[in-house]
Design a protein around this motif. Structure first.
Motif, PDB file in Angstrom:
ATOM      1  N   MET A  98     -30.042  51.254 -18.831  1.00 47.57           N
ATOM      2  CA  MET A  98     -28.768  51.699 -19.379  1.00 47.57           C
ATOM      3  C   MET A  98     -28.106  52.692 -18.415  1.00 47.57           C
ATOM      4  O   MET A  98     -28.782  53.512 -17.787  1.00 47.57           O
ATOM      5  CB  MET A  98     -28.972  52.379 -20.739  1.00 47.57           C
ATOM      6  N   MET A  99     -26.800  52.585 -18.285  1.00 55.83           N
ATOM      7  CA  MET A  99     -25.968  53.472 -17.461  1.00 55.83           C
ATOM      8  C   MET A  99     -26.228  53.338 -15.961  1.00 55.83           C
ATOM      9  O   MET A  99     -25.868  54.215 -15.190  1.00 55.83           O
ATOM     10  CB  MET A  99     -26.145  54.937 -17.890  1.00 55.83           C
ATOM     11  N   ASP A 100     -26.847  52.239 -15.552  1.00 56.36           N
ATOM     12  CA  ASP A 100     -27.042  51.982 -14.120  1.00 56.36           C
ATOM     13  C   ASP A 100     -25.801  51.248 -13.618  1.00 56.36           C
ATOM     14  O   ASP A 100     -25.753  50.023 -13.540  1.00 56.36           O
ATOM     15  CB  ASP A 100     -28.302  51.138 -13.898  1.00 56.36           C
ATOM     16  N   LEU A 101     -24.778  52.023 -13.270  1.00 55.36           N
ATOM     17  CA  LEU A 101     -23.495  51.434 -12.886  1.00 55.36           C
ATOM     18  C   LEU A 101     -23.574  50.698 -11.559  1.00 55.36           C
ATOM     19  O   LEU A 101     -22.856  49.714 -11.343  1.00 55.36           O
ATOM     20  CB  LEU A 101     -22.424  52.536 -12.826  1.00 55.36           C
ATOM     21  N   GLU A 102     -24.427  51.163 -10.669  1.00 57.14           N
ATOM     22  CA  GLU A 102     -24.571  50.480  -9.375  1.00 57.14           C
ATOM     23  C   GLU A 102     -25.124  49.074  -9.572  1.00 57.14           C
ATOM     24  O   GLU A 102     -24.662  48.119  -8.942  1.00 57.14           O
ATOM     25  CB  GLU A 102     -25.475  51.297  -8.445  1.00 57.14           C
ATOM     26  N   ALA A 103     -26.111  48.948 -10.436  1.00 58.10           N
ATOM     27  CA  ALA A 103     -26.672  47.623 -10.732  1.00 58.10           C
ATOM     28  C   ALA A 103     -25.612  46.731 -11.376  1.00 58.10           C
ATOM     29  O   ALA A 103     -25.515  45.543 -11.058  1.00 58.10           O
ATOM     30  CB  ALA A 103     -27.881  47.761 -11.661  1.00 58.10           C
ATOM     31  N   ALA A 104     -24.805  47.311 -12.255  1.00 59.71           N
ATOM     32  CA  ALA A 104     -23.751  46.536 -12.902  1.00 59.71           C
ATOM     33  C   ALA A 104     -22.721  46.049 -11.881  1.00 59.71           C
ATOM     34  O   ALA A 104     -22.266  44.902 -11.939  1.00 59.71           O
ATOM     35  CB  ALA A 104     -23.074  47.371 -13.986  1.00 59.71           C
ATOM     36  N   LYS A 105     -22.377  46.918 -10.932  1.00 59.55           N
ATOM     37  CA  LYS A 105     -21.408  46.543  -9.896  1.00 59.55           C
ATOM     38  C   LYS A 105     -21.951  45.411  -9.024  1.00 59.55           C
ATOM     39  O   LYS A 105     -21.197  44.586  -8.505  1.00 59.55           O
ATOM     40  CB  LYS A 105     -21.078  47.755  -9.028  1.00 59.55           C
ATOM     41  N   GLU A 106     -23.272  45.357  -8.876  1.00 62.37           N
ATOM     42  CA  GLU A 106     -23.910  44.307  -8.074  1.00 62.37           C
ATOM     43  C   GLU A 106     -24.084  43.010  -8.872  1.00 62.37           C
ATOM     44  O   GLU A 106     -24.601  42.020  -8.345  1.00 62.37           O
ATOM     45  CB  GLU A 106     -25.272  44.794  -7.588  1.00 62.37           C
ATOM     46  N   GLY A 107     -23.646  43.030 -10.119  1.00 61.60           N
ATOM     47  CA  GLY A 107     -23.744  41.830 -10.942  1.00 61.60           C
ATOM     48  C   GLY A 107     -25.012  41.732 -11.758  1.00 61.60           C
ATOM     49  O   GLY A 107     -25.235  40.727 -12.442  1.00 61.60           O
ATOM     50  N   ARG A 108     -25.857  42.756 -11.712  1.00 62.23           N
ATOM     51  CA  ARG A 108     -27.097  42.735 -12.496  1.00 62.23           C
ATOM     52  C   ARG A 108     -26.815  43.252 -13.910  1.00 62.23           C
ATOM     53  O   ARG A 108     -27.208  44.347 -14.275  1.00 62.23           O
ATOM     54  CB  ARG A 108     -28.183  43.545 -11.798  1.00 62.23           C
ATOM     55  N   GLU A 109     -26.133  42.400 -14.661  1.00 62.38           N
ATOM     56  CA  GLU A 109     -25.754  42.751 -16.029  1.00 62.38           C
ATOM     57  C   GLU A 109     -26.814  42.251 -17.001  1.00 62.38           C
ATOM     58  O   GLU A 109     -27.512  41.270 -16.733  1.00 62.38           O
ATOM     59  CB  GLU A 109     -24.397  42.115 -16.351  1.00 62.38           C
ATOM     60  N   ASN A 110     -26.952  42.943 -18.128  1.00 62.29           N
ATOM     61  CA  ASN A 110     -27.823  42.474 -19.202  1.00 62.29           C
ATOM     62  C   ASN A 110     -27.049  41.443 -20.017  1.00 62.29           C
ATOM     63  O   ASN A 110     -25.954  41.735 -20.511  1.00 62.29           O
ATOM     64  CB  ASN A 110     -28.259  43.650 -20.072  1.00 62.29           C
ATOM     65  N   ILE A 111     -27.601  40.253 -20.151  1.00 62.77           N
ATOM     66  CA  ILE A 111     -26.832  39.115 -20.659  1.00 62.77           C
ATOM     67  C   ILE A 111     -27.583  38.316 -21.725  1.00 62.77           C
ATOM     68  O   ILE A 111     -28.805  38.380 -21.835  1.00 62.77           O
ATOM     69  CB  ILE A 111     -26.444  38.157 -19.506  1.00 62.77           C
ATOM     70  N   SER A 112     -26.801  37.534 -22.485  1.00 60.65           N
ATOM     71  CA  SER A 112     -27.363  36.552 -23.408  1.00 60.65           C
ATOM     72  C   SER A 112     -26.231  35.643 -23.860  1.00 60.65           C
ATOM     73  O   SER A 112     -25.083  35.804 -23.452  1.00 60.65           O
ATOM     74  CB  SER A 112     -28.022  37.226 -24.619  1.00 60.65           C
TER      75      SER A 112
END
Length: 306
Positions: A170-184
């Motif tokens: 949670m709150m890992d914005l760098e990972a989110a920017k790299e496309g590593r989103e939590n998905i379903s």
């Protein structure tokens, strides 16, 4: 005489057939629900995916059910499931103690950020309660470290849920920017909740406690317009342009799964309202089904007023 007997039997069969309950009436209710949901979807400035399952009959309603959506905090359902699975297998205990550390604290952690680092000790179950009830991100990250991200995804793989992934804390914005989103997807989250409900993931005791934990009172969209005494085990999620909510509504005698996910929202409040409207329309149908005879006659102490 023989012909008269045949005529009598034929007439009797026709009368019996006309008196028999018709499953078609319930199908009509499903069709009306579909029409209501389609109208809600048409008025939403964004994209909405839905999966609804009658846990009694297995009947479904789907809308864009295989589209992949960002999960935000709804992904915490998978963390909670794996936590209970590992506890059941003896890899950890829900009573294990954790000492709050400053390094673990991240934004949107209403409880953890108020505790004293290096001093306050809480149990793993306490952390799970924080994760579910107030969506505490620091508590969630501690639990992700405890269970292991790879173990959560391995559990999902074991049920063929290849589009449901825990890929960052949670709150890992760098990972989110790299496309590593939590998905379903709506369908896969529905399948996970169905599997847990039917005892395919946890034993009976763990399943009961899992849903007790997930039904902890919280601000969310599925129960917002429903009767306050109704048990709803759910977890909402919020990100910019994203609103989700997935869970089980425990209508007595007719529980159901409902997963509603939205994205590309111009206005997040509209997404929240859309989820609540879909939830209310769904509950109205299941509430009626739960209290009606097979002929459509409702027999109860009092009818729903919503």
């Amino acid at each position: 005489m023989r012909s008269l007997v045949c005529v009598f039997l034929l007439v009797s069969a026709c009368v019996a057939q006309s008196a028999a309950p018709s499953a078609g009436k319930q199908q009509i209710l499903w069709q009306k629900l579909e029409s209501q949901i389609q109208e809600i979807d048409q008025h939403l400035d964004g994209v909405m995916g839905i999966a609804i399952e009658d846990l009694t009959t297995g009947d479904h309603f789907f809308l864009h059910e295989s589209e992949v959506f960002a999960q935000a905090s709804s992904i915490k359902i998978t963390v909670l499931a794996n936590l209970y699975l590992q506890a059941e297998r003896g890899k950890l205990k829900l009573t294990d103690l954790y000492t709050v550390q400053s390094a673990d604290l991240v934004p949107d952690s209403d409880i953890m950020n108020g505790l004293t680092p290096g001093v306050t000790r809480v149990t793993v179950r306490d952390l799970a309660t924080m994760m579910v009830a107030v969506s505490d991100n620091s508590a969630t990250n501690v639990l992700i470290d405890r269970v292991g991200m790879q173990n959560v995804n391995a559990m999902l793989d074991s049920f063929g849920l290849s589009h449901t992934r825990l890929r960052r804390k949670m709150m890992d914005l760098e990972a989110a920017k790299e496309g590593r989103e939590n998905i379903s997807t709506p369908r896969e989250m529905m399948q996970l909740l169905d599997a847990i409900y039917h005892g395919k993931v946890l034993n009976k005791e763990s399943t009961s406690d899992f849903f007790k934990m997930l039904s902890t009172g919280k601000a969310s969209f599925i129960p917002r317009e429903l009767p306050p005494d109704l048990k709803v085990a759910n977890k909402p999620g919020e990100l910019e342009a994203v609103r989700n909510d997935s869970g089980i509504v425990f209508v007595e005698g007719r529980p159901y799964v409902i997963c509603v996910m939205t994205g590309y929202l111009r206005n997040e409040r509209d997404g929240e309202d859309a989820i609540s409207k879909v939830s209310l329309a769904t509950w109205r149908m299941f509430d009626r089904l739960s209290r009606a005879t097979e002929y459509g006659r409702v027999v109860s102490r009092g009818n729903g007023t919503r």
